[in-house]
Design a protein around this motif. Structure first.
Motif, mmCIF file in Angstrom:
data_model
loop_
_atom_site.group_PDB
_atom_site.id
_atom_site.type_symbol
_atom_site.label_atom_id
_atom_site.label_comp_id
_atom_site.label_asym_id
_atom_site.label_seq_id
_atom_site.Cartn_x
_atom_site.Cartn_y
_atom_site.Cartn_z
ATOM 1 N N LEU A 1 -3.150 4.279 -2.417
ATOM 2 C CA LEU A 1 -1.711 4.082 -2.194
ATOM 3 C C LEU A 1 -1.082 5.319 -1.561
ATOM 4 O O LEU A 1 -1.476 6.445 -1.840
ATOM 5 C CB LEU A 1 -1.009 3.804 -3.529
ATOM 6 N N LEU B 1 -3.062 8.946 -8.839
ATOM 7 C CA LEU B 1 -4.378 9.230 -9.405
ATOM 8 C C LEU B 1 -5.071 7.968 -9.916
ATOM 9 O O LEU B 1 -6.296 7.897 -9.975
ATOM 10 C CB LEU B 1 -4.264 10.281 -10.509
ATOM 11 N N ALA B 2 -4.258 6.956 -10.248
ATOM 12 C CA ALA B 2 -4.864 5.700 -10.702
ATOM 13 C C ALA B 2 -5.349 4.880 -9.508
ATOM 14 O O ALA B 2 -6.280 4.105 -9.622
ATOM 15 C CB ALA B 2 -3.862 4.899 -11.527
ATOM 16 N N ASN B 3 -4.683 5.009 -8.370
ATOM 17 C CA ASN B 3 -5.105 4.278 -7.170
ATOM 18 C C ASN B 3 -4.896 5.172 -5.953
ATOM 19 O O ASN B 3 -3.807 5.214 -5.373
ATOM 20 C CB ASN B 3 -4.307 2.979 -7.041
ATOM 21 N N GLU B 4 -5.933 5.874 -5.566
ATOM 22 C CA GLU B 4 -5.783 6.882 -4.514
ATOM 23 C C GLU B 4 -5.547 6.283 -3.137
ATOM 24 O O GLU B 4 -5.206 7.006 -2.198
ATOM 25 C CB GLU B 4 -7.002 7.812 -4.525
ATOM 26 N N PRO C 1 5.815 13.011 -12.343
ATOM 27 C CA PRO C 1 4.655 12.582 -13.143
ATOM 28 C C PRO C 1 4.321 11.104 -12.977
ATOM 29 O O PRO C 1 3.141 10.737 -12.994
ATOM 30 C CB PRO C 1 5.044 12.912 -14.587
ATOM 31 N N VAL C 2 5.344 10.258 -12.814
ATOM 32 C CA VAL C 2 5.058 8.838 -12.604
ATOM 33 C C VAL C 2 4.309 8.667 -11.278
ATOM 34 O O VAL C 2 3.303 7.960 -11.196
ATOM 35 C CB VAL C 2 6.351 7.984 -12.631
ATOM 36 N N GLY D 1 0.821 -1.205 0.000
ATOM 37 C CA GLY D 1 0.000 0.000 0.000
ATOM 38 C C GLY D 1 0.856 1.256 0.000
ATOM 39 O O GLY D 1 0.349 2.358 -0.021
ATOM 40 N N THR D 2 2.182 1.058 0.071
ATOM 41 C CA THR D 2 3.079 2.210 -0.008
ATOM 42 C C THR D 2 4.024 1.999 -1.197
ATOM 43 O O THR D 2 4.535 0.904 -1.396
ATOM 44 C CB THR D 2 3.886 2.350 1.292
ATOM 45 N N VAL D 3 4.218 3.046 -1.967
ATOM 46 C CA VAL D 3 5.077 2.954 -3.151
ATOM 47 C C VAL D 3 6.106 4.072 -3.111
ATOM 48 O O VAL D 3 5.763 5.217 -2.815
ATOM 49 C CB VAL D 3 4.241 3.072 -4.452
ATOM 50 N N GLU E 1 2.497 10.882 -9.771
ATOM 51 C CA GLU E 1 1.141 11.418 -9.936
ATOM 52 C C GLU E 1 0.231 10.401 -10.623
ATOM 53 O O GLU E 1 -0.919 10.219 -10.223
ATOM 54 C CB GLU E 1 1.177 12.703 -10.773
ATOM 55 N N GLY E 2 0.772 9.753 -11.649
ATOM 56 C CA GLY E 2 -0.006 8.725 -12.353
ATOM 57 C C GLY E 2 -0.405 7.605 -11.410
ATOM 58 O O GLY E 2 -1.551 7.151 -11.405
ATOM 59 N N ILE E 3 0.540 7.175 -10.564
ATOM 60 C CA ILE E 3 0.265 6.090 -9.615
ATOM 61 C C ILE E 3 -0.827 6.518 -8.645
ATOM 62 O O ILE E 3 -1.800 5.808 -8.414
ATOM 63 C CB ILE E 3 1.545 5.713 -8.843
#
Lengths: 339, 245, 71
Positions: B89, B84-87, B77-78, B46-48, B80-82
């Motif tokens: 995380l 916004l795709a899975n809030e 940006p990467v 759950g953490t990246v 942000e993508g992560i």
């Protein structure tokens, strides 16, 4: 299935949703902006207008790693900006779809006019060795179909797949039937479920290995084999045989639509999966004394076909974004006279 | 029995030692980040962690979490993508100043404008260490580097003003002020919306030596002598460290 | 001299001999000898070395088992 009047760019947007795309990041650019516009109001998709194309492609890399199918769309100038990250996505094996609606270049060129000048950029634009799968449909109907195909190929090959279009096909309106094409599902586990390390460095088992040539050779071999395996599923081309002709015309995208006018005098071959080049072309080419590629550049695909067939291929280049049958006739006649 | 450093469970310990030079401050930041994660009890699933390129960019690979090592400058940006795709995380960016403020500067500008909920830990060593010691966006005026042999003449970037302009979280600390630096990171991780913790970090090999420092310790002492803690201000002076929320 | 309160564990595999612990130790408990970090048994468990070691190579065990620093 439903009949619907669509613009080429709209078809890409709708097909992407059909393929299960949940994330789109893009930057406005003529002639690809309609894809962004079309998606903006769709509740199924998270749409981001980023600060540039570099951010767009990286945002979809992040989103795809986080587990959702993602896409971006651009034209030549933006596609050039994305090149570094395309290589990066190949190295990390991230499924993506990148749409390039081509316009006249180099540089800002003729923004509202179609061209086919990004063919080699698709294959060789990023640094290092990578093996992209590229589709180039020539109608609104096909744009719909091959957008879904591109998503499937991306999921199966775990790599960015490029969907080429051009300002002509992209802005074309046609009535299409929205067929329910099969959709490949995401197999890769999303971020936040394990302890993997995704890196653009040469790596093995999630660990960087930057000083071992054997690891690198293995990795490149793996990328190549993977692409060969997946692209075998998509040997898509169109072949119109004319038994009275000893010449094969090769055309794709917008130019292939013009090429149909010459089917009474020539056989026509239209690759749809333009990279890796459909192998069938080797067998078909044997029947013909002469092979001519007509394309909207100064011979980019011609050189690739020559390389594959190991024989001379002739060229009718159509530059400046205007497809004129007189020009094409003139080009073909000049070739016939041996000039 | 030897006490276990439990925060090290956030690292892939079999990858240690790190490949950073002796005396490099990156290890201290890495450790502080782990301690902060432990303090907030962040789940490993759950953490990246996302990083860019350079010495600091290698940090992501050490975490025992899913991590992404992006192309040069593209960590934000990467991330942000992560996010916004899975809030759900927790997305943390750990990267260098050259990466976040130089080549990736435009992304920081716009990510802070969008106020995406990511935490950025900037290892600000004021040098491009991995490439040999060229000056970076945070190199101080007059500082001698490989590419500014007679002293840097370019004003260092005012990242505080940039972040504050969009009302995001900004904190600054150094690798000498461990407790303070950890507090900055903890607050940054807790913050909802974009947070930026700038940790001044010593690079002895490619920066310190050119500037007359003998070892990492001397650089830490330089931070001790030159930075004053000020947690009660809305704007930090250039020699102050603190949290400006 | 301060009374010994801590036991030092050095992970020589991780230690890069940067010397931060040597300089930062208030009781000069460390020295680098023949490319190896040596500990001289004077540890007062102030934990400074453990906290500043960039390579996570030092662990200090305190007598009372607490890891709260004394300084």
């Amino acid at each position: 299935m439903a009949k619907i009047l669509l613009q080429g760019n709209q078809a890409i947007a709708l097909a992407a949703i059909k393929a299960g795309m949940k994330f789109f990041a893009g930057y406005p650019i003529t002639p690809a902006s309609e894809i962004l516009h079309e998606l903006t109001n769709k509740k199924e998709v998270k749409v981001l207008q980023m600060e540039d194309e570099i951010a767009s492609v990286n945002a979809i890399i992040g989103a795809s790693l986080a587990g959702v199918k993602s896409m971006t769309a651009t034209s030549g100038p933006g596609f050039s900006l994305m090149q570094e990250s395309i290589g990066y996505a190949h190295m990390m094996e991230v499924p993506l779809v990148i749409v390039n609606v081509q316009r006249v270049g180099p540089s800002t060129g003729m923004p509202t006019f179609p061209a086919q000048g990004d063919i080699l950029q698709c294959k060789y634009g990023s640094h290092g060795d990578y093996f992209p799968i590229v589709f180039y449909p020539n109608s609104v109907d096909e744009l719909y179909k091959y957008t879904i195909t591109a998503f499937n190929a991306a999921e199966e090959s775990l790599s960015p797949v490029i969907l080429l279009s051009d300002g002509y096909v992209g802005h074309l309106y046609e009535t299409i039937e929205t067929v329910d094409y099969p959709v490949s599902e995401r197999a890769m586990a999303p971020l936040g479920t394990s302890n993997r390390h995704f890196t653009g460095l040469t790596h093995e088992d999630s660990k960087p290995a930057t000083s071992n040539p054997e690891v690198h050779k293995k990795l490149i071999k793996h990328l190549e084999t993977k692409q060969k395996k997946v692209s075998k599923k998509y040997n898509d081309y169109e072949y119109i045989e004319n038994n009275s002709s000893d010449t094969l015309l090769i055309a794709y995208g917008a130019m292939s639509r013009a090429s149909y006018n010459f089917k009474d005098d020539y056989s026509i071959f239209r690759p749809i999966r333009i990279f890796p080049i459909v192998e069938k072309i080797k067998e078909i080419a044997k029947k013909y004394k002469e092979i001519i590629v007509m394309e909207m550049n100064t011979g980019q695909y011609k050189s690739e076909v020559e390389k594959l067939l190991h024989r001379e291929v002739k060229l009718v280049p159509i530059l400046g974004g205007k497809i004129d049958l007189q020009d094409i006739w003139g080009g073909l006649r000049r070739l016939k006279r041996g000039k | 029995m030897t006490r276990k450093l439990t925060y090290l469970n956030y690292l892939k310990q079999d990858l240690l030692p790190t490949q950073w030079c002796p005396g490099c401050g990156n290890g201290i930041v890495l450790k502080l980040a782990c301690q902060s994660l432990e303090e907030l009890n962040f789940p490993k699933k759950g953490t990246v962690v996302v990083s860019g390129i350079g010495c600091a960019g290698r940090s992501a690979g050490f975490f025992n979490l899913d991590s992404v090592h992006t192309a040069h400058g593209r960590a934000i940006p990467v991330a942000e993508g992560i996010k916004l795709a899975n809030e759900k995380l927790n997305v943390i960016v750990i990267s260098g100043d050259g990466d976040l403020l130089g080549i990736g500067g435009n992304h920081l500008l716009h990510a802070s404008r969008r106020n995406t909920d990511i935490s950025i830990i900037c290892i600000a060593n004021a040098i491009y260490g991995m490439t040999g010691g060229q000056y970076s966006p945070t190199t101080e005026l007059g500082s001698k580097t490989l590419t500014t042999p007679s002293g840097n003449t370019d004003t260092p970037i005012d990242v505080q003003a940039l972040i504050k302009a969009h009302n995001c979280f900004y904190a600054r600390s150094t690798t000498y002020h461990l407790k303070h630096a950890m507090k900055c990171m903890v607050e940054a991780l807790k913050h909802r919306g974009l947070s930026f913790a700038e940790i001044k970090t010593q690079c002895i090999t490619n920066d310190g030596r050119r500037r007359g420092f003998k070892n990492g310790y001397e650089m830490l002492m330089y931070y001790k002598d030159n930075y004053k803690i000020n947690n009660n201000s809305n704007e930090l002076k250039h020699n102050e460290i603190g949290i400006v929320g | 001299m301060a009374k010994k309160k801590g036991t030092v564990h050095i992970d020589h595999n991780r230690c890069k001999l940067c010397g931060i612990c040597v300089s930062i130790c208030p009781v000069q408990n460390y020295k680098i000898n023949q490319h190896k970090l040596k500990e001289l048994g004077k540890c007062i468990a102030c934990m400074q070395c453990e906290r500043y070691c960039p390579d996570m190579a030092l662990i200090i065990d305190t007598k009372d088992g607490k890891d709260t620093p004394t300084g």
